[in-house]
Design an enzyme around this catalytic site. Structure first.
Site, PDB file in Angstrom:
ATOM      1  N   LYS A 178       0.856  -1.200   0.000  1.00  0.00           N
ATOM      2  CA  LYS A 178       0.000   0.000   0.000  1.00  0.00           C
ATOM      3  C   LYS A 178       0.887   1.245   0.000  1.00  0.00           C
ATOM      4  CE  LYS A 178      -3.910   2.085   2.533  1.00  0.00           C
ATOM      5  NZ  LYS A 178      -4.749   2.025   3.759  1.00  0.00           N
ATOM      6  N   SER A 201      -9.652   2.488   2.877  1.00  0.00           N
ATOM      7  CA  SER A 201      -8.811   3.188   1.936  1.00  0.00           C
ATOM      8  C   SER A 201      -7.912   2.266   1.113  1.00  0.00           C
ATOM      9  CB  SER A 201      -7.935   4.194   2.683  1.00  0.00           C
ATOM     10  OG  SER A 201      -7.066   3.521   3.588  1.00  0.00           O
ATOM     11  N   SER A 257      -9.680   0.077   7.055  1.00  0.00           N
ATOM     12  CA  SER A 257      -9.143   0.105   5.685  1.00  0.00           C
ATOM     13  C   SER A 257      -8.470  -1.170   5.203  1.00  0.00           C
ATOM     14  CB  SER A 257      -8.158   1.255   5.531  1.00  0.00           C
ATOM     15  OG  SER A 257      -8.862   2.457   5.479  1.00  0.00           O
TER      16      SER A 257
HETATM   17  N1  GLN Z   1     -12.992   4.507   6.180  1.00  0.00           N
HETATM   18  C1  GLN Z   1     -12.289   4.979   7.324  1.00  0.00           C
HETATM   19  C2  GLN Z   1     -11.955   6.439   7.152  1.00  0.00           C
HETATM   20  O1  GLN Z   1     -12.331   6.987   6.187  1.00  0.00           O
HETATM   21  C3  GLN Z   1     -11.096   4.131   7.576  1.00  0.00           C
HETATM   22  C4  GLN Z   1      -9.836   4.640   7.039  1.00  0.00           C
HETATM   23  C5  GLN Z   1      -8.665   3.775   7.379  1.00  0.00           C
HETATM   24  O2  GLN Z   1      -8.786   2.752   8.039  1.00  0.00           O
HETATM   25  N2  GLN Z   1      -7.516   4.235   6.956  1.00  0.00           N
HETATM   26  O3  GLN Z   1     -11.335   7.030   7.963  1.00  0.00           O
END
Ligand code: GLN
Length: 505
Positions: free
Chosen positions: A79, A154, A178
């Site tokens: 990532k 994400s 994410s």
């Molecule tokens: N969807 C969550 C957010 O928008 C999780 C993001 C993440 O885990 N990096 O913050």
């Protein structure tokens, strides 16, 4: 070639160690797959030009009889939140376009030392803010199950790469889901380890008290294998735990073999009624619970009354921490610099750079975060959110005195359509309902595929949570259910994924 990309990391490793396959062949097969399908999927932001040379080096070491890590030569997708010294790192943001880190993130260095071959860097929502990868400054990733749908976020790039057989293993980061939610919508496995158990050094910080790096793979065993490589204490991370960890791959093997489910107490949260979930998601969840019951598990209703306030608390704590973490992108130290016309001051340059370099979601969260931290509102917002965080932790402590693991659907719905929620931040945030509490409490979570939703035929994940430091329990339980489910389907879920345009499968 097609066969090679369909092997799990464990199977690839066996073939590499038996001399039946070279790392060059394995790596080339995945690069070919990327060339064939990534125009459609867009899981990768960058392909590692050094991948074949790295594979050749592993092959040469193996041929010379050197003692190698069992996974040496297996390809890995990374990532783009993780810094790499031989490839650019953007965290999905324009502000870091072309940025080269002088060092590797600890997890990347450990993967490299184990001989894993970096295929490239995967797409993500900008600075890991999002649930759909649509907030990437470099265009969205598409779900291999349906290219009109989101791959989660994400870390949509890592999950899509694994689901599309572009990589057998991927690294993700999970601040509020994410790793787990992308796994849920792509039919893959994702693990958010216990907070502090995997190094955050070189993981571009979103919210430092919530971030955790972890594996994304097609099987529970593969996640365990990768977790064993990246986990453990790191002096460069001040929140790193000093525990000695058991082998998670061994835990997964135990789970697949034994009767782990017999007598296992599985907590189901009373305050999360089925009605809050897409019917196909709720039905898949219930079916998995029934299967676990058949195997001897006991389903116990538990109460975690503050669970549902996780989203509200998170969307104050996260922006507060993010606004502070992102202050370093100031046009001086990292990345982009925009100089406005006509004798600009430092403030003018900083503000023009941040205006041009950050996307809408990042700006929204910086504004929210600085507001929540401002003197007049600190107690009302940030302070209250921290109290809710403590209540959620206490709920978990209480629940885990009654059950071994907690189970929930990983997310309320299956993959939604690209564009469907991007204009409605609240809808996007509500998607994180079941994943966020684990980050607030620091406990580990795993998402494994539980089947296809009966209403739309898309993948659904089941999430298990365990007490902090009990990650091995998740691997045992996850592998046990995975084995029972795959037996009931007759083949892994991903064998039912539709063909990709341009693909060879
Ligand atoms: N969807 C969550 C957010 O928008 C999780 C993001 C993440 O885990 N990096 O913050």
């Amino acid at each position: 070639m097609t066969d090679i990309i369909r092997l799990t990391a464990a199977e690839l490793a066996d073939k590499l160690n038996a001399g039946e396959l070279s790392s060059r062949e394995a790596t080339q097969a995945h690069l070919d797959r990327i060339a064939a399908v990534d125009g459609d999927v867009h899981a990768f932001l960058h392909i590692n030009e050094g991948a074949i040379a790295a594979a050749d080096a592993v092959d040469a070491s193996r041929a010379a009889g050197e003692q190698l890590h069992p996974l040496a030569g297996v390809p890995l997708a990374i990532k783009d939140v993780l810094v790499t010294k031989d490839q650019p790192t953007t965290s999905g943001s324009k502000i870091l376009e072309g940025y080269m880190s002088p060092y590797d993130a600890t997890v990347v260095a450990r993967a490299r030392a184990a001989g894993l071959i970096a295929l490239g860097k995967t797409n993500m929502d900008e600075f890991a803010m999002g649930s759909s990868t649509e907030h990437s400054a470099y265009g969205p990733t598409r779900n291999p199950w349906d290219l009109d749908r989101i791959p989660g976020g994400s870390g949509g790039g890592s999950a899509a790469a694994v689901a599309a057989f572009e990589a057998p293993l991927a690294l993700g980061s999970d601040t509020g889901g994410s790793i787990r939610q992308p796994a849920h919508v792509t039919g893959t496995v994702g693990v958010k380890p216990t907070y502090g158990s995997v190094s955050r050094y070189g993981s571009i910080a979103l919210a430092s008290s919530l971030d955790q790096v972890g594996p994304v793979t097609r099987t529970v065993l593969d996640s365990g294998l990768l977790h064993d490589v990246i986990g453990g204490h790191d002096a460069n991370d001040s929140t790193s735990l000093t525990d000695a960890w058991p082998s998670f791959a061994e835990a997964a093997r135990e789970g697949a073999r034994g009767d782990v489910l017999k007598g296992l107490k599985v907590g189901v949260i009373k305050e999360l009624p089925d009605s809050g979930f897409q019917p196909g998601v709720a039905a898949s969840f219930r079916a998995s619970l029934a299967l676990m019951e058949q195997q001897g598990a006991e389903i116990v209703e538990i109460s975690t009354p503050h669970f549902e306030y996780g989203v509200a608390a998170y969307y104050l704590i996260l922006p507060a921490e993010a606004s502070s973490n992102l202050a370093k992108f100031d046009s001086v130290r990292f990345g982009m610099r925009v100089t406005p016309e006509g004798g600009a001051t430092v403030e003018d340059v900083m503000s023009a750079t941040r205006e041009a370099g950050f996307g809408d979601e990042v700006k929204r969260r910086i504004i929210l975060g600085t507001y929540a931290l401002s003197a007049g509102y600190y107690d009302a917002y940030y302070g209250s959110a921290q109290k809710v965080r403590t209540l959620i932790q206490q709920d978990f402590d209480q629940a885990f005195s009654q059950v071994d693991v907690i189970a929930t659907p990983t997310a309320p719905t299956t993959a939604f359509k690209l564009g469907e929620r991007i204009g409605d931040p609240l809808q996007m945030y509500l998607n994180d309902l079941t994943t966020i509490p684990a980050n607030l409490a620091g406990v580990p979570g795993i998402s494994i595929p539980s089947g296809l939703a009966e209403d739309d035929g898309l993948p659904v994940g089941i999430q298990f949570l365990a007490p902090a430091r009990e990650d091995a329990r998740l691997y045992r339980v996850g592998a046990a259910l995975e084995t029972a489910l795959v037996d009931s389907w007759g083949a892994p879920l991903l064998t039912r994924a539709p063909q990709l345009a341009g693909g060879k499968n």
